[in-house]
Design an enzyme around this catalytic site. Structure first.
Site, mmCIF file in Angstrom:
data_model
loop_
_atom_site.group_PDB
_atom_site.id
_atom_site.type_symbol
_atom_site.label_atom_id
_atom_site.label_comp_id
_atom_site.label_asym_id
_atom_site.label_seq_id
_atom_site.Cartn_x
_atom_site.Cartn_y
_atom_site.Cartn_z
ATOM 1 N N LYS A 80 28.880 -40.462 27.157
ATOM 2 C CA LYS A 80 29.825 -39.335 27.112
ATOM 3 C C LYS A 80 29.410 -38.276 28.119
ATOM 4 O O LYS A 80 28.221 -37.949 28.244
ATOM 5 C CB LYS A 80 29.865 -38.753 25.692
ATOM 6 C CG LYS A 80 30.916 -37.675 25.475
ATOM 7 C CD LYS A 80 30.900 -37.203 24.020
ATOM 8 C CE LYS A 80 31.936 -36.118 23.747
ATOM 9 N NZ LYS A 80 31.886 -35.660 22.337
ATOM 10 N N SER A 155 36.334 -35.560 20.091
ATOM 11 C CA SER A 155 36.380 -35.330 21.522
ATOM 12 C C SER A 155 35.869 -36.516 22.340
ATOM 13 O O SER A 155 36.081 -36.597 23.544
ATOM 14 C CB SER A 155 35.529 -34.097 21.868
ATOM 15 O OG SER A 155 34.148 -34.316 21.544
ATOM 16 N N SER A 179 33.393 -35.858 16.189
ATOM 17 C CA SER A 179 33.769 -36.392 17.500
ATOM 18 C C SER A 179 33.196 -37.758 17.838
ATOM 19 O O SER A 179 33.544 -38.321 18.876
ATOM 20 C CB SER A 179 33.374 -35.399 18.598
ATOM 21 O OG SER A 179 34.146 -34.228 18.503
#
Length: 491
Positions: A80, A155, A179
């Protein structure tokens, strides 16, 4: 899709360890897969082809020299874009850091490299991890491989989408209010939030410092446990890192895979029963609960009365911390700088930079947090939210005196269409309704696929006490052993 991209991380590691496939071959297969499908998925913001192949060649050379390799050596991983990577762009999904190449690796990335994994690149995300759908990325939304007109969660939707699209067998996410777990649920993958402080935040671009928790994402529970073991543990560079070893999550996952939950007590949170979950989600969850019961678990109802206040408390605490953390993005020290033409004051340059660099959701949360911390409102808003956080922690403590773990649906609904909730922030925030309490408490949670609703994945969440991460892996692996894994339609 080549055969190797359909394999689990455990299977790939076995191929590399025995020499049945080289790390370079495995890496190239995944790079080819990314090239073939990511135009439709947008899971990656940056693909580090040269770096990945160089790391793979190093693994092959070490194996040829007889070096001892770890259990994930040669396995590709997607990271990420919230974690710093030396020399590789780290944007946090924001224009304000577009093109920034950090001079150092985060601890998580250091440990991934030490474990012999091969970093494929950086995955898409809601800007500064603020969002529940990856639609707030400055670089366009990621798409769900189950239906590319739907969201992959947020997210960390990019990491989850990369797994579901078979672009990577492993990924790293971060979980502030769900997330990791929420994207796992809506993409039919596994996402685990470790105990807060069980994984290092050093090099994690901060959103909400008392909540942010990096963790593993995978397509199977065992793969997630192996990745958790590789990245977890104490880090003296992180003042919030717990000076304790990682629980034996791998052994727990293997134990759970036997399908025996005899002696395990699981609590269903009563307050989550009336929160408007879609009928298909409720049906899949109830069927999974029956499965867990058949595996030997004792199921009881547990009341956690203050969980109903978790969502409003979170949306005061997290924005307040973000308004402080994001003050460093001022156009002076690094990143984007706008208006520095000799005609604007320092304050004007800061204002113009933030106007150009931050997206609408980040601005919304900064304003909300600044208001909550302002003179005259601190006690009424932020202070009250912290008191609610204490009450939620007490609910968890009382619950874990009666049960080994709590279970719930991961999300109230399956993946919704792109654009369906962007005009209504409250409806967007509801995506994290069931995941937020464990962030406020600090305990671990995992989402594991438990069924389908209208052809889309549903996740079951397991929440465990702090430093008892192994419990959630055992329960999740047992459920996985009974219901199997779920494969999206071919892209």
């Amino acid at each position: 899709m080549t055969d190797v991209t359909a394999m689990t991380a455990t299977q790939i590691a076995g191929l590399v360890a025995t020499g049945a496939a080289s790390a370079v071959e495995v890496t190239q297969a995944h790079l080819d897969r990314i090239a073939a499908v990511d135009g439709r998925v947008n899971a990656f913001l940056h693909v580090d082809t040269e770096g990945a192949l160089a790391a793979a060649r190093d693994i092959d050379a070490r194996r040829a020299a007889g070096a001892e390799l770890g259990p994930l050596a040669g396995v590709p991983v997607a990271v990420k874009d919230v974690l710093t990577t030396k020399g590789v762009p780290t944007t946090v999904g924001s224009k304000i850091l577009e093109g920034w190449r950090p001079p150092y690796d985060s601890t998580i990335v250091e440990r991934l490299r030490a474990a012999g994994t091969v970093m494929l690149g950086k995955t898409n995300m809601d800007e500064f991890a603020m969002g529940s759908s990856t639609e707030y990325s400055a670089y366009g939304p990621s798409r769900n491989p189950w239906d590319t007109d739907r969201i992959p969660g947020g997210s960390g939707g990019g990491s989850a989408a990369a797994l579901a699209a078979y672009e990577a067998p492993l990924a790293i996410g971060s979980d502030t209010g769900g997330s990791i777990r929420q994207p796992g649920a809506v993409t039919g993958t596994v996402g685990a939030k470790p105990t807060y402080g069980g994984t290092s935040r050093y090099g994690l671009v901060a959103f909400s410092s008392s909540l942010d928790t990096p963790g593993p994402c995978a397509r199977t529970v065992l793969d997630a446990a192996l990745l958790h073991a590789a990245i977890g543990g104490h880090d003296p560079r992180d003042s919030t890192s717990i000076p304790a070893p990682v629980p034996d999550v791998v052994a727990a996952a293997k134990l759970g895979a036997t399908g025996d939950l005899s002696g395990v007590r699981l609590g269903i949170v009563t307050e989550f029963g009336g929160e408007g979950a879609e009928p298909g989600v409720t049906a899949a969850f109830n069927e999974a609960v029956n499965t867990l019961s058949k595996l030997g678990a004792e199921i009881v109802e547990i009341s956690c009365p203050h969980f109903r206040y978790a969502l409003p408390a979170y949306y005061l605490i997290a924005p307040s911390e973000c308004s402080s953390n994001l003050a460093r993005f001022d156009g002076v020290r690094f990143g984007l700088r706008t208006g520095d033409d000799g005609n604007h004051s320092l304050e004007e340059v800061m204002s113009l930079t933030r106007e150009a660099g931050f997206g609408p959701e980040v601005k919304r949360r900064i304003m909300l947090g600044t208001y909550a911390l302002s003179s005259g409102y601190y006690d009424a808003y932020y202070g009250q939210a912290q008191k609610v956080r204490t009450l939620i922690t007490r609910d968890f403590t009382a619950a874990f005196e009666r049960v080994d773990a709590l279970i719930s649906p991961t999300t109230p609904f399956v993946a919704f269409p792109l654009g369906a909730r962007t005009s209504d922030p409250y409806q967007m925030y509801l995506a994290d309704l069931f995941t937020i309490p464990s962030n406020l408490y600090g305990g671990p949670g995992i989402s594991v696929p438990c069924g389908l609703s209208d052809g889309l994945p549903v996740g079951l969440q397991v929440m465990a006490p702090t430093l008892a991460d192994d419990r959630m892996y055992r329960v999740a692996a047992a459920l996985e052993s009974a219901v199997g894994t779920f494969t999206p339609p071919a892209l």
